[in-house]
Design an enzyme around this catalytic site. Structure first.
Site, PDB file in Angstrom:
ATOM      1  N   ASP A 133     -75.843 -57.683 -37.286  1.00  0.00           N
ATOM      2  CA  ASP A 133     -75.044 -57.480 -36.084  1.00  0.00           C
ATOM      3  C   ASP A 133     -74.926 -58.829 -35.384  1.00  0.00           C
ATOM      4  O   ASP A 133     -75.939 -59.451 -35.022  1.00  0.00           O
ATOM      5  CB  ASP A 133     -75.730 -56.460 -35.175  1.00  0.00           C
ATOM      6  N   CYS A 147     -56.673 -59.845 -32.876  1.00  0.00           N
ATOM      7  CA  CYS A 147     -55.350 -59.462 -33.368  1.00  0.00           C
ATOM      8  C   CYS A 147     -54.810 -58.374 -32.449  1.00  0.00           C
ATOM      9  O   CYS A 147     -54.563 -57.248 -32.869  1.00  0.00           O
ATOM     10  CB  CYS A 147     -55.419 -58.988 -34.816  1.00  0.00           C
TER      11      CYS A 147
END
Length: 457
Positions: A322, A391
């Site tokens: 992570d 994005c």
């Protein structure tokens, strides 16, 4: 006459498109992952493959508009129509409204598809609905079913260009409220996107890739080639690992982190959310040329496996962890944080995703994005650079995340990101007022990528 048709009597392109829509509906599959494999497995190529792709992606992209038309023609909600029948109705309606397929062929082939599985009763229903659909063209259906542009211009444009209203509102806000810009953005997002290839630095140049792929060198990224058509898998350079498929905007983001000014660059670079590996491969190639090394962090073992495939033989070390608590030591010269986001900037490449995303998704992602950016700024050395990208053009995921994190950490400054992407034909006139950069399909021909650059004292 038999009530059902045999599978071999059906058009294979339309069957593939139907089966793709079914996978999307039943399994939450991604059309751009399901269809290419299906075409290869079924040995569908050439014009048939292109037709299947147009039908599957187009119908998935336009689902909201198609469903409104189908519901009106059927005089019932689409939720009340059997899913296997609805898939075919969407394909048939898409052909009638958005392709040059003749009305008779669109209706009769759709009837055949349903009759092959469901029998004469449902086939008759499909015949009746599609004949009703065929009585009007797309513009006429839009005028009949969309909100009035005089009363609700955003709602009208969202319907016309097959977007959920909330996404159209996000685009409007990101574009400063301009109705003309909003219409252009939605229209570009509603088109089938071009294929962009990336030449791996040190292995092949963009000019060489353009010659061998019969493509055209890109306008902005020095590694980009525009592929005019066909299957990218047929390009020899891709099969041999010298090139890949990557939107030009993503290439610009990856390059940006490698060209930013950094004091005493020791060649310790980091890609914090690296899967599936496209940016890591480009950064890793440039790292090899510069004598640097790249750490690539990815929380998913599956996606880490995808990275391994594209960074083989590059100076890249993959960490399955992570990124908020990777255990890596601070002191990186350059960090790319291409954060998990809503993907609203790449809707044209993921045709069904616009109908899956909700505002609740964004709220959850913003929390994660702030945590990741805070950790990136802890890991970067004083005078180093963090490139934050998404994005997505959603202000909540872009400028708001950056502003909140900068305000919360002493000694952090936002840099002007525009020089990092001023390359090729991408001059200051196309990059706005800064300090961040927001790319758009209708302006730059790329996905709607966002880029901010930060440093700390």
């Amino acid at each position: 006459m038999s009530g059902k048709l045999r599978q071999k009597d059906l058009d294979p392109a339309r069957v593939a498109a139907r089966d793709t829509l079914r996978a999307v509906r039943e399994r939450d599959a991604y059309a751009n992952l399901v269809l290419p494999k299906m075409l290869r497995d079924r040995k569908i190529d050439g014009r048939d493959a292109a037709f299947a792709t147009e039908l599957a992606y187009g119908a998935a992209r336009a689902q909201g508009l198609l469903d409104a038309v189908i519901s009106s023609a059927a005089k019932r909600p689409v939720a009340d129509i059997d899913g296997t029948v609805l898939d075919v109705l969407r394909l048939g309606t898409y052909q009638l409204l958005r392709t040059r397929v003749g009305a008779h062929a669109a209706v009769s082939t759709s009837v055949d598809l349903v009759r092959s599985e469901n029998g004469m009763g449902p086939a008759g229903f499909v015949n009746a609905v599609l004949r009703k659909v065929s009585q009007k063209d797309e513009d006429m259906w839009v005028e009949e079913l969309a909100p009035s542009p005089a009363d609700d211009l955003v709602g009208y444009l969202a319907f016309q260009y097959a977007h959920p209203r909330w996404i159209a509102e996000v685009f409007r806000d990101a574009l400063g409220g301009s109705a003309g810009q909003l219409q252009a953005a939605l229209a570009a997002d509603d088109e089938r996107p071009p294929v962009h290839l990336v030449a791996r630095p040190g292995l092949i140049t963009a000019e060489e890739l353009a010659l061998t792929s019969e493509g055209e060198v890109g306008d902005y990224s020095p590694y980009c080639v525009y592929l005019p058509g066909g299957d990218p898998g047929d390009v020899a350079a891709i099969r041999e690992g010298y090139a890949g498929v990557q939107d030009e905007g993503s290439q610009l983001i990856a390059r940006a982190v490698t060209v930013a000014e950094v004091a005493d660059d020791a060649g310790r670079w980091l890609d914090m959310c690296a899967g599936p590996g496209g940016k890591a491969a480009l950064i890793g190639s440039l790292a090899e040329i510069d004598g640097a090394r790249l750490d690539a962090v990815e929380v998913s073992e599956h996606r880490a496996g995808l990275i391994r495939k594209v960074v083989a033989d590059l100076p890249v070390t993959i960490h399955v962890a992570d990124a908020r608590s990777s255990g890596l030591d601070a002191g990186y010269d350059r960090i790319l944080l291409d954060a998990p986001c809503s993907g609203l900037g790449s809707l044209r490449r993921r045709p069904e995703s616009r109908w899956r995303r909700t505002t609740a998704d964004v709220d959850e992602l913003v929390v994660l994005q702030k945590q990741l950016l805070t950790e990136a700024l802890r890991l970067v050395k004083p005078g180093g650079v963090v490139v934050y990208s998404t994005c997505s053009p959603h202000p909540a995921e872009t400028t708001a995340v950056v502003a909140d994190v900068v305000a919360s950490i002493d000694g952090v400054r936002q840099l002007d990101a525009r020089p990092l992407v001023t390359v090729g034909k991408l001059g200051p006139d196309l990059l706005g007022d800064g300090p961040h950069v927001q790319l758009w399909p209708h302006v730059h021909g790329t996905d709607a990528m966002f880029l901010a650059a930060l440093t700390r004292d």
